[in-house]
Design an enzyme around this catalytic site. Structure first.
Site, PDB file in Angstrom:
ATOM      1  N   PRO A  37     -42.108 -35.674   3.186  1.00 24.31           N
ATOM      2  CA  PRO A  37     -40.680 -35.861   2.907  1.00 24.31           C
ATOM      3  C   PRO A  37     -39.982 -34.512   2.732  1.00 24.31           C
ATOM      4  O   PRO A  37     -40.394 -33.685   1.917  1.00 24.31           O
ATOM      5  CB  PRO A  37     -40.692 -36.645   1.583  1.00 24.31           C
ATOM      6  CG  PRO A  37     -42.047 -37.261   1.507  1.00 24.31           C
ATOM      7  CD  PRO A  37     -42.969 -36.291   2.165  1.00 24.31           C
ATOM      8  N   LEU A  38     -38.958 -34.275   3.503  1.00 20.80           N
ATOM      9  CA  LEU A  38     -38.263 -32.994   3.448  1.00 20.80           C
ATOM     10  C   LEU A  38     -37.666 -32.748   2.062  1.00 20.80           C
ATOM     11  O   LEU A  38     -37.167 -33.660   1.415  1.00 20.80           O
ATOM     12  CB  LEU A  38     -37.159 -32.948   4.508  1.00 20.80           C
ATOM     13  CG  LEU A  38     -37.654 -32.943   5.954  1.00 20.80           C
ATOM     14  CD1 LEU A  38     -36.475 -32.999   6.925  1.00 20.80           C
ATOM     15  CD2 LEU A  38     -38.503 -31.724   6.239  1.00 20.80           C
ATOM     16  N   GLY A  47     -33.308 -29.468   7.238  1.00 22.91           N
ATOM     17  CA  GLY A  47     -33.500 -30.786   6.625  1.00 22.91           C
ATOM     18  C   GLY A  47     -33.867 -30.689   5.162  1.00 22.91           C
ATOM     19  O   GLY A  47     -33.387 -31.482   4.340  1.00 22.91           O
ATOM     20  N   ILE A  56     -30.577 -26.479  14.477  1.00 28.23           N
ATOM     21  CA  ILE A  56     -30.903 -27.658  15.280  1.00 28.23           C
ATOM     22  C   ILE A  56     -31.650 -28.698  14.437  1.00 28.23           C
ATOM     23  O   ILE A  56     -32.520 -28.367  13.647  1.00 28.23           O
ATOM     24  CB  ILE A  56     -31.785 -27.271  16.493  1.00 28.23           C
ATOM     25  CG1 ILE A  56     -31.026 -26.339  17.445  1.00 28.23           C
ATOM     26  CG2 ILE A  56     -32.265 -28.508  17.243  1.00 28.23           C
ATOM     27  CD1 ILE A  56     -29.850 -26.974  18.159  1.00 28.23           C
ATOM     28  N   SER A  62     -34.618 -39.092 -26.821  1.00 31.33           N
ATOM     29  CA  SER A  62     -34.914 -40.499 -26.527  1.00 31.33           C
ATOM     30  C   SER A  62     -36.372 -40.693 -26.121  1.00 31.33           C
ATOM     31  O   SER A  62     -37.006 -41.681 -26.497  1.00 31.33           O
ATOM     32  CB  SER A  62     -34.005 -40.992 -25.396  1.00 31.33           C
ATOM     33  OG  SER A  62     -32.640 -40.913 -25.768  1.00 31.33           O
ATOM     34  N   GLU A 105     -34.010 -35.522 -12.438  1.00 29.43           N
ATOM     35  CA  GLU A 105     -35.261 -36.275 -12.450  1.00 29.43           C
ATOM     36  C   GLU A 105     -36.109 -36.051 -11.190  1.00 29.43           C
ATOM     37  O   GLU A 105     -37.329 -35.892 -11.274  1.00 29.43           O
ATOM     38  CB  GLU A 105     -34.983 -37.788 -12.599  1.00 29.43           C
ATOM     39  CG  GLU A 105     -34.522 -38.207 -13.980  1.00 29.43           C
ATOM     40  CD  GLU A 105     -33.008 -38.138 -14.135  1.00 29.43           C
ATOM     41  OE1 GLU A 105     -32.497 -38.695 -15.128  1.00 29.43           O
ATOM     42  OE2 GLU A 105     -32.351 -37.538 -13.260  1.00 29.43           O
TER      43      GLU A 105
END
Length: 446
Positions: free
Chosen positions: A119-120, A157, A188, A381, A408
């Site tokens: 995943p980029l 990307g 590109i 929290s 996150e």
């Protein structure tokens, strides 16, 4: 010093291994390796401290191929520099079922792959985590044992993905000056020109996030080297925009989206061989070129041996603690401490029912000096901060707690990088994701 002619031939070795492997697989991304070959050749032959004979040397520089689709760039480099578990047969098996040369690099499949990058954007976040780990461990053990750089090669990307903004703003805030990002600025994407979808001024963006930025011709070895030299003296993380031509050398497809995610085709490979003066058959690297690459792989041997001498000369307690952590071993009193905690449960209460892990963390952090806590702006929290975890600040990394802010996704990516770096066990908290504790590097699957 490598001559310009020899540099070109060494870079071309990367290009032809990449295009031949993609052609044989009939699948893959040849354009990025061909375009980034000059950048990679300068980095691996002049600057990156690594040792193929001792790939897990703790103080090696880290190289993260965030643009993981260009995986043949990394596989070619591992083969050329002499990693024993990356052979020419592995290169020929690119993208085949069961091969270690997967379409995107996968951690544990071969030495020298520092993280999984599919995943980029994940890779740049992992690199931020690795740089955090280096700076934190340097504050504990000193520059004699921990003093290296983290390099990440990213594409357009990676920079479009939202996680990249979370990662670079955190890196800028923490002043991770040993983080150097090389941007393959080729303009590109698969659909066509980047201008179809994006017009971001990346230099302004990175500068606004606390980075130093530089621009170079990505096919000029001396310009690339000068930029890396400058980056290594910066008091901020550095982005080096390397203006490249995707598919460099291809007469009919270079500079176009046609070479991004598809094989060049037999005729275009023949034409590219002619254009670049490469007479060898597929998967053949001339002996003199391979020899020069293998010598580059030995360049850091003395640096590694000098580091081992310093470790051996360290005080016994320091050496033992450092070695234990990078081996992924727990201290001898860990099991006893946990057993003691489990045998003395606190009295039931509403607070205990919803925040029980704080009490467990108090015990864990008391015996595990390598834990590095944090939260996505939810410390009160999540109750992730214990009595042992002073806050880390940009100018003081002696603490054990990172305020990740409302980041996150970037937090999770950075934690993976910290865990993969070794020497630390990160944990953090957020809502929806609940509390995430990253596993030790040694516990990750092979």
């Amino acid at each position: 010093m490598i001559s310009p002619e020899k540099h070109n031939r060494m870079a071309n070795a990367i290009r032809f291994l990449a295009m031949d492997a993609v052609e044989k697989a009939n699948s893959g991304h040849p354009g990025m390796p061909m375009g980034c070959a000059d950048v990679a050749t300068v980095l691996f032959t002049r600057y990156l401290n690594f040792d193929p004979k001792n790939p897990l040397w703790p103080d090696r520089d880290r190289f993260v191929l965030s643009a993981g689709h260009g995986s043949m760039l990394l596989y070619a480099l591992l083969y050329l520099t002499g990693y024993e578990d990356m052979t020419i047969e592995d290169i020929k098996q690119f993208r085949q079922m069961g091969a270690k040369t997967a379409g995107h690099p996968e951690y544990g499949h071969a030495s020298g792959i520092e993280t999984t990058t599919g995943p980029l954007g994940q890779g740049i976040a992992n690199a931020v985590g690795m740089a955090i780990a280096e700076k934190k461990l340097a504050s504990e053990f000193g520059a004699e044992l921990m003093n290296h750089h983290t390099y990440a090669l990213v594409g357009d990307g990676c920079l479009m993905e939202g996680i990249s903004q979370e990662a670079i703003s955190l890196a800028g805030h923490l002043k991770l000056n040993k983080l150097i990002v090389l941007w393959d600025d080729n303009g590109i994407s698969i659909d066509g020109a980047i201008s179809l979808a994006d017009s971001t001024d990346q230099h302004a963006r990175f500068k606004a996030s606390g980075w130093n930025t530089l621009s170079v011709d990505g096919h000029d070895p001396e310009a690339i080297a000068a930029a890396i030299e400058t980056a290594k003296t910066s008091d901020k993380p550095t982005l080096i925009a390397c203006k490249t031509v995707i598919g460099f050398g291809s007469p009919n497809k270079a500079g176009t989206h046609k070479v991004h995610g598809s094989p060049l085709g037999a005729d275009e490979i023949v034409a590219t061989r002619k254009a670049l003066g490469w007479a060898e058959e597929a998967f053949v690297v001339p002996a003199d070129v391979l020899d020069t690459w293998r010598l580059a792989g030995l360049r850091s041997t003395k640096i590694r041996k000098d580091w081992e001498t310093r470790l051996a000369a360290s005080p016994a307690e320091t050496k033992a603690e450092f070695t234990r952590r990078f081996a992924g071993d727990l201290p001898g009193n860990f099991a006893t401490a946990i057993d003691g905690y489990k045998k003395k449960p606190p009295k039931p209460s509403r607070r205990f029912a919803t925040r029980a892990s704080e009490d467990a963390l108090e015990v864990i952090n008391g015996v595990l000096t390598e834990t590095l806590g944090g939260s996505a702006d939810l410390t009160g929290s999540n109750n992730t901060k214990t009595s042992q975890t002073k806050s880390i600040t940009p100018n003081d990394f002696s603490g054990r707690y990172i305020h990740y802010g409302i980041r996150e996704h970037g937090m999770a990516g950075a934690m993976n990088g910290i865990a993969l770096h070794g020497g630390l066990i990160p944990y953090a908290g957020g809502f929806m994701s609940s509390r995430t504790i990253a596993v030790r590097r040694s516990a990750l699957p092979p």
